[in-house]
Design an enzyme around this catalytic site. Structure first.
Site, PDB file in Angstrom:
ATOM      1  N   HIS A  14       0.815  -1.223   0.000  1.00  0.00           N
ATOM      2  CA  HIS A  14       0.000   0.000   0.000  1.00  0.00           C
ATOM      3  C   HIS A  14       0.848   1.272   0.000  1.00  0.00           C
ATOM      4  CE1 HIS A  14      -3.074  -2.898   1.346  1.00  0.00           C
ATOM      5  NE2 HIS A  14      -3.999  -2.021   1.044  1.00  0.00           N
TER       6      HIS A  14
ATOM      7  N   ASP B 214       0.905  -0.476  -7.692  1.00  0.00           N
ATOM      8  CA  ASP B 214       0.493  -0.811  -6.321  1.00  0.00           C
ATOM      9  C   ASP B 214      -0.641  -1.845  -6.329  1.00  0.00           C
ATOM     10  OD1 ASP B 214       0.976   0.670  -3.459  1.00  0.00           O
ATOM     11  OD2 ASP B 214      -1.041  -0.171  -3.574  1.00  0.00           O
ATOM     12  N   GLY B 215      -0.688  -2.678  -5.303  1.00  0.00           N
ATOM     13  CA  GLY B 215      -1.779  -3.645  -5.171  1.00  0.00           C
ATOM     14  C   GLY B 215      -3.119  -2.970  -5.003  1.00  0.00           C
ATOM     15  N   HIS B 216      -3.105  -1.763  -4.486  1.00  0.00           N
ATOM     16  CA  HIS B 216      -4.353  -1.038  -4.237  1.00  0.00           C
ATOM     17  C   HIS B 216      -4.349   0.276  -5.024  1.00  0.00           C
ATOM     18  CE1 HIS B 216      -7.825   0.704  -2.450  1.00  0.00           C
ATOM     19  NE2 HIS B 216      -7.866  -0.098  -1.406  1.00  0.00           N
TER      20      HIS B 216
ATOM     21  N   HIS C  76     -11.844  -6.591  -4.929  1.00  0.00           N
ATOM     22  CA  HIS C  76     -12.135  -5.618  -3.882  1.00  0.00           C
ATOM     23  C   HIS C  76     -12.867  -4.405  -4.459  1.00  0.00           C
ATOM     24  CE1 HIS C  76     -10.281  -2.719  -0.695  1.00  0.00           C
ATOM     25  NE2 HIS C  76     -11.447  -3.179  -0.296  1.00  0.00           N
TER      26      HIS C  76
ATOM     27  N   GLU D 212     -13.824  -8.179   0.877  1.00  0.00           N
ATOM     28  CA  GLU D 212     -14.632  -6.954   0.724  1.00  0.00           C
ATOM     29  C   GLU D 212     -14.912  -6.736  -0.761  1.00  0.00           C
ATOM     30  OE1 GLU D 212     -11.879  -4.103   2.425  1.00  0.00           O
ATOM     31  OE2 GLU D 212     -12.310  -4.783   4.451  1.00  0.00           O
TER      32      GLU D 212
ATOM     33  N   GLU E 213     -19.140  -1.839   1.738  1.00  0.00           N
ATOM     34  CA  GLU E 213     -18.238  -0.999   2.524  1.00  0.00           C
ATOM     35  C   GLU E 213     -18.516   0.486   2.287  1.00  0.00           C
ATOM     36  OE1 GLU E 213     -14.118  -2.062   2.011  1.00  0.00           O
ATOM     37  OE2 GLU E 213     -13.439  -0.212   2.972  1.00  0.00           O
TER      38      GLU E 213
ATOM     39  N   CYS F 192     -10.388   2.837   7.604  1.00  0.00           N
ATOM     40  CA  CYS F 192     -10.384   3.562   6.335  1.00  0.00           C
ATOM     41  C   CYS F 192     -11.662   4.366   6.127  1.00  0.00           C
ATOM     42  CB  CYS F 192     -10.201   2.592   5.172  1.00  0.00           C
ATOM     43  SG  CYS F 192     -11.303   1.164   5.224  1.00  0.00           S
TER      44      CYS F 192
END
Lengths: 655, 655
Positions: free
Chosen positions: B146, B196-198, B277, B329, B345, B425
């Site tokens: 992240h 990035d993974g996210h 996600h 999620e 979420e 978050c």
């Protein structure tokens, strides 16, 4: 409490076409197939499921025994309870000899007994996991070790094998195991004041007591039941002493379950409702029912009644399946019965059958045989494919291949039976139930023979009494009995009137007769040389609903005919199945189709179906009365689902 | 593709009573509360949920920055992305200065900027997790680290803070971060050919480009979007190089998710539907929409359209919530919309608002503002309690305290908002959305001003143009506009006609006028000095249904009035809520209750209710037409649920 004496039944031969097919399947397909798998000789794939534990070979279960016996080198492979697959298979084989003598198989099983004897330690201990790879940890992590569970399964098998074949060695192994356990467990100084994380030994010791009449085995079973939960921290204390780090766990994650999960948070007599793993619960209950009957322990009997009532009235699917969540294969809470995330383990239905059977020995109430019948024709039987070589671990009431693939919350729901499982507890468990179904048909109490099931059979009792039941059940409700009573014995014959048969007709020696139903039974006095009974049960197709405390079934109906619960499959009906709506008074039509699914009764239900919305339509629009078309929904018995192409299945239909 | 020029809007002051209340709540309660928590000074408990990660203090987020800045000693605590809580809070504070100048808060935020600057490495890098405890692993496990996500959140905050306060240091930190990333990532020799993974950095760099007009930031954002999925094994290769053992994972379990989950299995242009996600998806989509607009990349635009269409037409709850499963999620599959195991979420609804906002800059289509409005009044807003100090991470459409407690498959569904989360978050994410809601009201395109939302406001444009919108929305559909055009500029004014308003009435300067609706807008020519518009939207209460491809909503209805989706709560209605049945043509009655839940519109719906079955009744019985009684079901806005006593809640009602 009404205590019955031991049954004076001598022999039962199952003549039911329905059950003969399954019982011969056990001999011809199930037992050879499972033996091959357990010897790692089958070309199969293991189901990808959370129980898989990374296992990538067939089983290794026989190899583990060979290693423990010194016949092979290597490490243990599989779960700590891997041995039990072999024992349950052995028990099933033992039962099969009763209706299908089989010298080739008997050679194998006699050799297996020799192997097991060789694997057993001098002190009677036998759990290959510990013997091979962790001898210093025996009995030290009972929450997870399954050691008494494992030996319990052998004891059951040993008793059955001895009963079937007279093999003394088989029984001797069992006695030596029980003695080992007796030497190690109890409240005396130096013994372990504990019990196994997974109940089983209690019922096994009871069965050993039945055959040996040695009271120490009954006492030991009683000890395990009364000691359970006396020290709620017992398991944690053991883990702490054995090394608290997670990598010492025998089964990853098992320490995370609560004390309630292990039925160890408080003494059983104080537990109000069953919690935790469904199989643990029903195995425990079976043990309690045995021991309550033999000891007269009122606390245990009350717990049996309480647990039974909660399960049957508040936590059982209409198919008899139990255990609503995949998390720990467990019960959740009263009236929580989701159909699409259901667990409904095959073993739990098998165990529920054991529990019901033992309750019949305590109370002459039809509800136990009702539940037993529900399991036999639905929830338990569903665990095996018609070919005898594919198995369900999980038995959902609603399945959709898209959901199992696409929603991780349903990944445990297979929509086709698997070749085998990493945790392969279910296949042989169901085999032993089918192979011993003859033991579920009668009980005796004093001067009364009770006939519980409409599984056609020829039975021989003391005094030359013979009862022959013929029928085409579960497809027909015409039940014919011939009772021979050559010595003019005077006794009562009780026949269960199932809860699904609101009315019945009875002819005695051709003459109509009306008898009151008492706790689910009608009773006839038998005093002549012979008696012919013709019972006509109500086999009309019923549209069922659930108690409206069950949110997941509200606004839904299910279809049942006799004991058989029906399911709609995509193989017969255009998907999606949720578009079909069935009213409580829907017209139904029944026919037997001998070509379909090895012969099943088929129900057609008049339904309305909405037209499927476009996939480009808005997701949400104003509601109005939607147009529907009249269609027939074709339904097949639940036990037979998933024997054709992969597709949706649903027991509950929108109303 | 229609590309709009940058908005010529100068200033928007939100005057809506509804939103002023929330925006002042952000200033008075939310920001002080969250600052206290992030400084570990709040007396709170962390929600027990799978995201908790064993965290037992408030947050440690500010402390991590202090340690990285050398102002404190100690180790990093919390998730690798813990810094982002501070950045999102800072961004929210920055927006709040636009409507509520606050010198005391500004002292805190200026000091915070100084702290962040001090924590930043010389090369621009900032991620306290790695700086404090794993400097040798920077950029080496991007699937889980992240790092770009974390710096992206700072960049957003820095841009917002600079825009609000003119603080150059805040912008400088952001530029140095972006330069650091630019120096380390790309296809050039010696750089990391990854991402990035996210997703998050893509949209952050776009915002940095907007304020700096430095094209290298846009190019870098474009690089991350086109490179993603080019080497599907990128993350695994990094993990292998960094040390493959599981205990090297930065977040346990994250390696188990698929490449699809990380939107990295193939290039985005080849991905047909969004997987994985939900927050990752909508952050990525927001970045794609920015970059597509600024670069004209047709592949990215097509992906935006494709993903939008799939989410909105096939994977979105009626409340705007997205992400159907707790496992990761994540999205599951088209039309799979379970209400009781929903994840939904809060962050995903916030991100969906970002995505919608950016799509409005690309296409002048009302559907984007429809979805944005859906989030603002339902799915996103539901994330915070009326007191501003309790938050939902998960937003279910059906809740039952018994189920959340008793069924592990629903343990992620809180039925009351929590003080805080281990992974926190959502709280600050929602705060920044509320504090910046003024940025969601208009777009401009050439000669057209588009008014998207009925959030009352006073807006000032170039050329002295002023638009004042007054109303009591969402409770009333009477929308009044005053447009001042002192310099007689000639322009078009477009007003969205929401999809929920089947019809509308319009008066222009008092005279009725009918205009065609084009892609969700009506357009008026403005050429006089002033213009008065009176728009009357259809605020009738609507009984809604879902596309019948949604199995979980089949046979159910929901209630909506204007954009507000309603929910039935146990606080107003006798449980169980599933016993109420509402027909598509049910009579409804609406009134505003200023005392209830800080003032909400209440809908009463005529319903039928079955009598609750006895808990001693059989679980299954023959179905018949059940007796019902007529009752009124009281419904409150979904966003306001769970602000009273704990109990059942349901958006969808049985039909």
């Amino acid at each position: 409490m009404q205590v019955y004496t031991a049954p004076k039944l001598n022999k039962v031969k199952v003549t039911s076409d329905f059950w003969k097919r399954y019982r011969e399947l056990v001999v011809k397909e199930v037992l050879p197939y499972q033996w091959k798998v357990m010897n790692d000789e089958a070309d199969i794939s293991i189901a990808e499921d959370p129980q898989n534990n990374g296992q990538d070979k067939n089983s290794h279960a026989v190899a583990n025994l060979k290693i423990a016996a010194g016949e092979m080198k290597g490490h243990h492979y599989g779960f700590p309870f891997q041995d039990t697959d072999v024992y349950k298979w052995l028990e099933a084989a033992a039962y099969s000899f009763g209706y299908h003598p089989n010298p080739d198989l008997k050679k194998i099983t006699d050799n297996l007994i020799d192997l097991i004897a060789k694997a057993q330690d001098d002190d009677g201990y036998l759990s290959t996991y510990f013997q091979i790879d962790a001898p210093e940890r025996k009995f030290k992590r009972l929450q997870q070790s399954h050691e008494l569970y494992t030996m319990g399964h052998y004891i059951e098998a040993g008793v059955a094998y001895y009963n079937a074949t007279g093999n003394e060695k088989a029984l001797d192994i069992a006695k030596r195991m029980a003695d080992c356990i007796d030497n190690n467990f109890g409240l005396e100084e130096g013994k372990i004041p504990g019990y196994d994380g997974h109940p089983e030994i209690e019922l096994a010791l009871s069965r050993l007591y039945e055959v040996t009449q040695d009271k120490k085995y009954l006492d030991l079973a009683h000890y395990f039941l009364t000691q359970r939960g006396q020290d709620p921290a017992f398991f944690e204390k053991q883990i702490k002493a054995d090394g608290d780090s997670v990598d010492r766990d025998l089964i990853p994650g098992m320490r995370d379950f609560t004390r309630e999960y292990y039925l160890a948070a408080e003494p059983i007599k104080d537990q109000k409702v069953p919690h935790g793993h469904a199989v643990r619960v029903v195995y425990l209950c079976t043990g309690m029912a045995y021991v309550a009957r033999y000891t007269g322990d009122k606390d245990l009997l009350a717990a049996c009644d309480r647990f039974w009532n909660d399960i049957v009235k508040r936590q059982m699917y209409i198919t008899g399946n139990i255990g609503q969540t995949t998390t720990g294969e467990a019960f959740t809470y009263d009236y929580d019965l989701p159909n699409d995330t259901d667990y409904g383990e095959t073993c739990a239905s098998v165990g529920m059958s054991f529990f019901a059977r033992q309750m019949l020995n305590i109370h002459a109430k039809g509800e136990y045989a009702d539940v037993l019948e529900k399991e036999l024709f639905n929830g338990a039987l569903s665990g095996m494919s018609l070919d005898g070589k594919h198995f369900f671990y999980v038995n959902p009431l609603e399945a959709d291949p898209a959901a199992s693939k696409g929603n991780p919350g349903k990944s445990h729901v297979l929509t086709h039976r698997a070749d085998w499982f990493g945790c392969a507890c279910c296949p042989a468990n169901l085999a032993r139930l089918i192979a011993s179904v003859d033991e579920y048909l009668y009980t005796e109490s004093g001067d009364t023979i009770l006939s519980h099931q409409f599984i056609a059979n020829d039975a021989e009792f003391d005094d030359g009494i013979k009862v022959s039941q013929t029928n085409h059940f579960p497809w027909s409700g015409d039940i014919h009995y011939e009772i021979e009573n050559p010595n003019d014995a005077s006794f009562k014959f009780g026949i269960r009137i199932p809860s699904w048969s609101a009315s019945y007709e009875l002819k005695v020696n051709g003459g109509a007769k009306t008898l009151p139903v008492k706790d689910g039974f009608i009773y006839l006095d038998v005093d002549g040389k012979s008696l012919t009974l013709d019972l006509k049960l109500d086999m009309s197709t019923k549209i069922m609903r659930a108690n409206n405390r069950v949110s997941h079934d509200f606004g839904k109906v299910a279809v049942q005919r006799g004991p058989v619960v029906y399911a709609a499959e995509q193989a017969d009906n255009e998907a999606p199945l949720w578009l079909y709506q069935v009213s409580p008074d829907a017209k139904t039509d029944y026919h037997f189709d001998e070509k379909l699914l090895d012969g099943v009764g088929v129900v057609k239900v008049a339904a309305k179906r909405e037209k499927l919305d476009s996939d480009e339509a808005n997701l949400y629009t104003e509601a109005k009365s939607e147009e529907t078309e009249n269609v027939d929904l074709t339904m097949i018995p639940y036990y037979a689902w998933a024997n054709r192409e992969n597709g949706q299945m649903s027991v509950w239909l929108n109303r």
